[in-house]
Scaffold this active site. Structure first.
Site, mmCIF file in Angstrom:
data_model
loop_
_atom_site.group_PDB
_atom_site.id
_atom_site.type_symbol
_atom_site.label_atom_id
_atom_site.label_comp_id
_atom_site.label_asym_id
_atom_site.label_seq_id
_atom_site.Cartn_x
_atom_site.Cartn_y
_atom_site.Cartn_z
ATOM 1 N N TYR A 45 -13.881 -4.018 9.863
ATOM 2 C CA TYR A 45 -12.626 -3.257 10.000
ATOM 3 C C TYR A 45 -12.029 -3.485 11.392
ATOM 4 O O TYR A 45 -10.834 -3.780 11.533
ATOM 5 C CB TYR A 45 -12.891 -1.765 9.759
ATOM 6 C CG TYR A 45 -11.623 -0.935 9.690
ATOM 7 C CD1 TYR A 45 -10.805 -0.958 8.559
ATOM 8 C CD2 TYR A 45 -11.225 -0.138 10.762
ATOM 9 C CE1 TYR A 45 -9.636 -0.202 8.491
ATOM 10 C CE2 TYR A 45 -10.054 0.620 10.707
ATOM 11 C CZ TYR A 45 -9.266 0.590 9.571
ATOM 12 O OH TYR A 45 -8.099 1.324 9.505
ATOM 13 N N GLY B 113 0.836 -1.199 0.000
ATOM 14 C CA GLY B 113 0.000 0.000 0.000
ATOM 15 C C GLY B 113 0.872 1.250 0.000
ATOM 16 O O GLY B 113 0.515 2.264 0.595
ATOM 17 N N ALA C 17 -12.544 -5.982 13.392
ATOM 18 C CA ALA C 17 -12.101 -7.379 13.502
ATOM 19 C C ALA C 17 -10.733 -7.543 12.836
ATOM 20 O O ALA C 17 -9.836 -8.205 13.369
ATOM 21 C CB ALA C 17 -13.130 -8.305 12.859
ATOM 22 N N ASP D 212 -1.957 -7.248 -6.157
ATOM 23 C CA ASP D 212 -3.172 -7.247 -5.343
ATOM 24 C C ASP D 212 -2.846 -8.059 -4.095
ATOM 25 O O ASP D 212 -2.622 -9.276 -4.194
ATOM 26 C CB ASP D 212 -4.336 -7.878 -6.118
ATOM 27 C CG ASP D 212 -5.648 -7.779 -5.352
ATOM 28 O OD1 ASP D 212 -5.618 -7.768 -4.101
ATOM 29 O OD2 ASP D 212 -6.713 -7.717 -5.998
ATOM 30 N N SER E 62 -4.469 -0.328 14.011
ATOM 31 C CA SER E 62 -5.254 0.899 14.120
ATOM 32 C C SER E 62 -5.715 1.050 15.568
ATOM 33 O O SER E 62 -5.849 0.050 16.284
ATOM 34 C CB SER E 62 -6.480 0.810 13.212
ATOM 35 O OG SER E 62 -7.340 1.899 13.435
ATOM 36 N N LYS F 29 -8.394 -5.271 12.345
ATOM 37 C CA LYS F 29 -7.308 -4.558 13.029
ATOM 38 C C LYS F 29 -6.997 -5.180 14.388
ATOM 39 O O LYS F 29 -5.841 -5.218 14.813
ATOM 40 C CB LYS F 29 -7.656 -3.067 13.162
ATOM 41 C CG LYS F 29 -7.725 -2.350 11.823
ATOM 42 C CD LYS F 29 -6.405 -2.435 11.073
ATOM 43 C CE LYS F 29 -6.410 -1.704 9.748
ATOM 44 N NZ LYS F 29 -5.129 -1.812 9.028
ATOM 45 N N ASN G 129 1.081 -2.553 5.259
ATOM 46 C CA ASN G 129 0.304 -1.317 5.427
ATOM 47 C C ASN G 129 -0.987 -1.276 4.613
ATOM 48 O O ASN G 129 -1.918 -0.558 4.973
ATOM 49 C CB ASN G 129 1.209 -0.129 5.038
ATOM 50 C CG ASN G 129 0.422 1.131 4.772
ATOM 51 O OD1 ASN G 129 0.024 1.840 5.692
ATOM 52 N ND2 ASN G 129 0.164 1.411 3.491
HETATM 53 N N1 LIG Z 1 -5.973 6.992 7.659
HETATM 54 C C1 LIG Z 1 -6.246 6.663 8.900
HETATM 55 O O1 LIG Z 1 -6.846 7.436 9.673
HETATM 56 C C2 LIG Z 1 -5.836 5.316 9.441
HETATM 57 C C3 LIG Z 1 -6.059 5.067 10.811
HETATM 58 C C4 LIG Z 1 -5.693 3.839 11.332
HETATM 59 C C5 LIG Z 1 -5.101 2.886 10.531
HETATM 60 N N2 LIG Z 1 -4.910 3.136 9.209
HETATM 61 C C6 LIG Z 1 -4.311 2.067 8.405
HETATM 62 O O2 LIG Z 1 -3.163 2.537 7.721
HETATM 63 C C7 LIG Z 1 -3.043 1.861 6.462
HETATM 64 C C8 LIG Z 1 -2.911 2.892 5.351
HETATM 65 O O3 LIG Z 1 -4.085 3.697 5.334
HETATM 66 P P1 LIG Z 1 -4.199 5.056 4.492
HETATM 67 O O4 LIG Z 1 -5.046 5.952 5.287
HETATM 68 O O5 LIG Z 1 -2.865 5.495 4.029
HETATM 69 O O6 LIG Z 1 -5.088 4.537 3.261
HETATM 70 P P2 LIG Z 1 -5.125 4.964 1.718
HETATM 71 O O7 LIG Z 1 -4.649 6.337 1.542
HETATM 72 O O8 LIG Z 1 -6.474 4.595 1.225
HETATM 73 O O9 LIG Z 1 -4.044 3.967 1.061
HETATM 74 C C9 LIG Z 1 -4.251 2.581 1.096
HETATM 75 C C10 LIG Z 1 -3.174 1.884 0.293
HETATM 76 O O10 LIG Z 1 -3.461 0.467 0.307
HETATM 77 C C11 LIG Z 1 -3.475 0.000 -1.028
HETATM 78 N N3 LIG Z 1 -4.385 -1.126 -1.204
HETATM 79 C C12 LIG Z 1 -5.703 -1.214 -0.855
HETATM 80 N N4 LIG Z 1 -6.213 -2.382 -1.266
HETATM 81 C C13 LIG Z 1 -5.218 -3.062 -1.894
HETATM 82 C C14 LIG Z 1 -5.109 -4.308 -2.555
HETATM 83 N N5 LIG Z 1 -6.164 -5.149 -2.651
HETATM 84 N N6 LIG Z 1 -3.925 -4.666 -3.097
HETATM 85 C C15 LIG Z 1 -2.862 -3.842 -3.018
HETATM 86 N N7 LIG Z 1 -2.883 -2.650 -2.386
HETATM 87 C C16 LIG Z 1 -4.046 -2.255 -1.852
HETATM 88 C C17 LIG Z 1 -3.908 1.206 -1.856
HETATM 89 O O11 LIG Z 1 -3.479 1.100 -3.201
HETATM 90 P P3 LIG Z 1 -4.413 0.641 -4.438
HETATM 91 O O12 LIG Z 1 -5.827 1.033 -4.129
HETATM 92 O O13 LIG Z 1 -3.794 1.341 -5.577
HETATM 93 O O14 LIG Z 1 -4.240 -0.858 -4.538
HETATM 94 C C18 LIG Z 1 -3.151 2.330 -1.153
HETATM 95 O O15 LIG Z 1 -1.842 2.414 -1.634
HETATM 96 C C19 LIG Z 1 -4.272 0.959 6.352
HETATM 97 O O16 LIG Z 1 -3.942 -0.340 6.773
HETATM 98 C C20 LIG Z 1 -5.247 1.600 7.316
HETATM 99 O O17 LIG Z 1 -6.216 0.677 7.784
HETATM 100 C C21 LIG Z 1 -5.263 4.333 8.643
#
Ligand SMILES: NC(=O)c1ccc[n+]([C@@H]2O[C@H](COP(=O)([O-])OP(=O)(O)OC[C@H]3O[C@@H](n4cnc5c(N)ncnc54)[C@H](OP(=O)(O)O)[C@@H]3O)[C@@H](O)[C@H]2O)c1
Length: 255
Positions: free
Chosen positions: A160, A18, A162, A68, A147, A164, A95
């Site tokens: 979600y 990601g 579950a 993927d 998270s 995390k 990530n």
């Molecule tokens: N933002 C928050 O507030 C927050 C809070 C707690 C935890 N987190 C965790 O931090 C991590 C990153 O979150 P973010 O906020 O940076 O999200 P984001 O901006 O939506 O980025 C998510 C990344 O994951 C990739 N991804 C999603 N599905 C995929 C798949 N099937 N195969 C390959 N890559 C995939 C996406 O790329 P593609 O769609 O191009 O594949 C993207 O690069 C996640 O695990 C999220 O749960 C985020």
């Protein structure tokens, strides 16, 4: 050794899932700034290409590998390519993730599996593939993006939560399984960060204000605030830390 030298990652190789945007991009760039060569993977080629260029711009080697993360063969190929092209792998950052909101009774099988496969099973697949290499080399470092939502709950997000919460205990279990191979496994638990993932919630000024009221530091986190924590966990500065979850949430879970 001077204390700041402990944070250096020169000569190490990392893979960030990601890594095309948001938190993953920030972690990839921070690891590169600390000295690591970094491979990034996601489905959107344009985004991972852009991040790989930024990493190269910092004087490190980089790879953009489309994958993927829900698909075993693609994951295995991604890890193999990283090891072959970078010459090894010391740091894995799990990530990739998606968010999903709905009442449980309205949640389809597909949505449930999408969330669990993307957020949790992907970490199993990548960690298994990289772990074989780490065990052989008797060393490695895994950082899982969990998270605050793996610790405290809210309605309409059961899959979600579950995924995390599962990530947190998988982290601890692996830390206990791999201590004997000099492999450290830790998790980062972010609160609310300003990324594409949270846009559906935060793009409405009213909802954004509601969220911010619940954050003791009264603002959303910035993705670049997670990079330094990832560098700490990936580096020798955290050499005695394993099986730990580091919360970075502006104080949300302090309530
Ligand atoms: N933002 C928050 O507030 C927050 C809070 C707690 C935890 N987190 C965790 O931090 C991590 C990153 O979150 P973010 O906020 O940076 O999200 P984001 O901006 O939506 O980025 C998510 C990344 O994951 C990739 N991804 C999603 N599905 C995929 C798949 N099937 N195969 C390959 N890559 C995939 C996406 O790329 P593609 O769609 O191009 O594949 C993207 O690069 C996640 O695990 C999220 O749960 C985020």
């Amino acid at each position: 050794m001077p204390v700041l030298d402990l944070f250096k990652l020169d000569g190490r190789r990392a893979l960030v899932t990601g890594g095309g945007r948001g938190i993953g991009r920030s972690i990839a760039l921070a690891l590169a700034e600390a000295g690591a060569d970094v491979a990034v993977t996601a489905r959107t080629q344009k985004q991972i290409d852009a991040v790989a260029s930024e990493i190269k711009g910092r004087g490190r080697r980089s790879l953009a590998i489309p994958c993927d993360v829900r698909k075993t063969e693609e994951v295995n190929r991604c890890v193999e390519k990283t090891i072959a092209d970078l010459g090894g792998l010391e740091i894995l950052v799990n990530n990739a993730g998606i968010l999903f909101h709905n009442w449980l009774v309205d949640t389809s099988d597909k949505s449930w599996h999408d969330v669990l496969d993307t957020n949790l099973t992907s970490a199993f697949l990548f960690t298994r593939a990289a772990g074989k290499h780490f065990i052989q080399r008797k060393g490695g470092n895994v950082i899982n993006l969990a998270s605050a939502a793996g610790i405290a709950a809210s309605p309409r997000q059961a899959p979600y939560h579950a995924s995390k919460a599962g990530m947190l205990l998988m982290t601890k279990s692996l830390a206990l399984e791999w201590n004997r191979y000099n492999i450290r496994v830790n998790a980062i638990a972010p609160g609310f960060f300003d990324t594409d993932m949270t846009k559906p919630i935060t793009s409405s000024p009213k909802m954004r204000d509601e969220f911010i009221k619940r954050i003791p530091l009264r603002r959303l986190g910035k993705p670049e605030e997670i990079g330094p924590l990832a560098v700490f966990l990936a580096s020798d500065a955290s050499s005695y830390i394993t099986g730990e979850v580091v919360v970075i949430d502006g104080g949300v879970t302090a309530y």
